[in-house]
Design a protein around this motif. Structure first.
Motif, PDB file in Angstrom:
ATOM      1  N   ILE A 109      33.739  34.012  41.416  1.00 22.43           N
ATOM      2  CA  ILE A 109      35.447  34.889  40.446  1.00 22.43           C
ATOM      3  C   ILE A 109      37.006  34.502  41.471  1.00 22.43           C
ATOM      4  O   ILE A 109      36.621  34.089  42.840  1.00 22.43           O
ATOM      5  CB  ILE A 109      35.448  35.658  40.571  1.00 22.43           C
TER       6      ILE A 109
ATOM      7  N   LEU B 247      33.800  46.438  41.261  1.00 18.32           N
ATOM      8  CA  LEU B 247      35.318  45.535  40.835  1.00 18.32           C
ATOM      9  C   LEU B 247      36.735  46.653  41.447  1.00 18.32           C
ATOM     10  O   LEU B 247      37.516  45.570  41.756  1.00 18.32           O
ATOM     11  CB  LEU B 247      35.826  45.323  39.039  1.00 18.32           C
TER      12      LEU B 247
ATOM     13  N   VAL C 211      30.866  36.692  45.401  1.00 18.29           N
ATOM     14  CA  VAL C 211      30.891  38.212  45.199  1.00 18.29           C
ATOM     15  C   VAL C 211      29.171  38.533  45.557  1.00 18.29           C
ATOM     16  O   VAL C 211      28.340  37.854  46.011  1.00 18.29           O
ATOM     17  CB  VAL C 211      30.305  38.650  43.730  1.00 18.29           C
TER      18      VAL C 211
ATOM     19  N   ASN D 291      39.962  35.045  35.378  1.00 22.13           N
ATOM     20  CA  ASN D 291      38.786  34.851  35.234  1.00 22.13           C
ATOM     21  C   ASN D 291      37.991  35.394  33.780  1.00 22.13           C
ATOM     22  O   ASN D 291      37.801  36.040  33.857  1.00 22.13           O
ATOM     23  CB  ASN D 291      38.233  36.053  36.297  1.00 22.13           C
TER      24      ASN D 291
ATOM     25  N   GLU E 196      27.390  35.894  41.865  1.00 20.72           N
ATOM     26  CA  GLU E 196      28.781  35.313  40.996  1.00 20.72           C
ATOM     27  C   GLU E 196      29.952  34.372  41.561  1.00 20.72           C
ATOM     28  O   GLU E 196      30.996  35.061  42.675  1.00 20.72           O
ATOM     29  CB  GLU E 196      29.354  36.545  39.690  1.00 20.72           C
TER      30      GLU E 196
ATOM     31  N   LEU F 237      30.889  43.787  38.533  1.00 25.44           N
ATOM     32  CA  LEU F 237      30.390  42.211  39.038  1.00 25.44           C
ATOM     33  C   LEU F 237      29.094  42.124  39.240  1.00 25.44           C
ATOM     34  O   LEU F 237      28.014  42.752  39.672  1.00 25.44           O
ATOM     35  CB  LEU F 237      31.420  41.456  40.517  1.00 25.44           C
ATOM     36  N   GLU F 238      29.087  40.522  39.336  1.00 19.32           N
ATOM     37  CA  GLU F 238      26.937  40.667  39.431  1.00 19.32           C
ATOM     38  C   GLU F 238      27.194  39.814  40.977  1.00 19.32           C
ATOM     39  O   GLU F 238      28.276  38.665  41.674  1.00 19.32           O
ATOM     40  CB  GLU F 238      26.572  39.537  38.598  1.00 19.32           C
TER      41      GLU F 238
ATOM     42  N   ARG G 239      41.810  39.416  35.380  1.00 11.75           N
ATOM     43  CA  ARG G 239      40.948  38.852  34.109  1.00 11.75           C
ATOM     44  C   ARG G 239      41.413  38.097  33.434  1.00 11.75           C
ATOM     45  O   ARG G 239      40.484  36.984  33.509  1.00 11.75           O
ATOM     46  CB  ARG G 239      41.203  40.282  33.023  1.00 11.75           C
TER      47      ARG G 239
ATOM     48  N   GLN H  19      35.365  34.631  32.542  1.00  6.90           N
ATOM     49  CA  GLN H  19      34.133  33.808  32.350  1.00  6.90           C
ATOM     50  C   GLN H  19      33.538  35.241  32.801  1.00  6.90           C
ATOM     51  O   GLN H  19      31.917  35.802  32.821  1.00  6.90           O
ATOM     52  CB  GLN H  19      33.594  32.957  33.102  1.00  6.90           C
ATOM     53  N   MET H  20      34.755  36.404  33.399  1.00  2.00           N
ATOM     54  CA  MET H  20      33.983  37.211  34.468  1.00  2.00           C
ATOM     55  C   MET H  20      33.499  38.461  32.888  1.00  2.00           C
ATOM     56  O   MET H  20      34.848  38.667  32.175  1.00  2.00           O
ATOM     57  CB  MET H  20      34.596  38.089  35.242  1.00  2.00           C
ATOM     58  N   SER H  21      32.318  38.899  33.716  1.00  2.00           N
ATOM     59  CA  SER H  21      32.238  40.475  32.742  1.00  2.00           C
ATOM     60  C   SER H  21      33.672  41.586  32.988  1.00  2.00           C
ATOM     61  O   SER H  21      34.005  41.369  34.162  1.00  2.00           O
ATOM     62  CB  SER H  21      31.029  41.093  33.163  1.00  2.00           C
TER      63      SER H  21
END
Length: 100
Positions: free
Chosen positions: A93, A61, A55, A79, A91, A87-88, A76, A81-83
């Motif tokens: 993905i 997103l 990212v 991923n 990160e 997105l950070e 999703r 583990q994804m918030s």
């Protein structure tokens, strides 16, 4: 699959985590690799179904979904583990279907 070129400080474990595959899968696809003597510039075969994406600053997103033509549930699922909503930067993905 795809190829990964060995860089400084790469290890099979680090590479397997980056591509979201098991260490045994990576070793199975590269039987001639000396795991104790990786050399910068060597290439490994990576058996991936999902392409890793790092990212970048400003990525949203919505942009990722639109750019890679994905729906939210598909992204999703690849991923867990994804918030769920954001997105950070930096990160990793996984983009489903982009590594085949």
């Amino acid at each position: 699959g795809m190829f990964h070129e060995i860089k400084e400080r790469d290890s099979l474990y680090k590479i397997s985590r980056f591509y979201g595959i098991s260490l045994s899968e990576l070793m199975e696809k590269n039987p001639n690799v000396d795991v104790y003597n990786l050399k910068i510039g060597d290439k490994l075969c990576i058996p991936v179904k999902n392409m890793p994406y790092i990212v970048k600053k400003g990525d949203t997103l919505d942009w990722v979904l639109d750019h890679f033509k994905l729906d939210y549930d598909t992204l999703r699922h690849a991923n867990p583990q994804m918030s769920p909503l954001m997105l950070e930067e930096n990160e990793v993905i996984y983009i489903p279907g982009q590594g085949m």
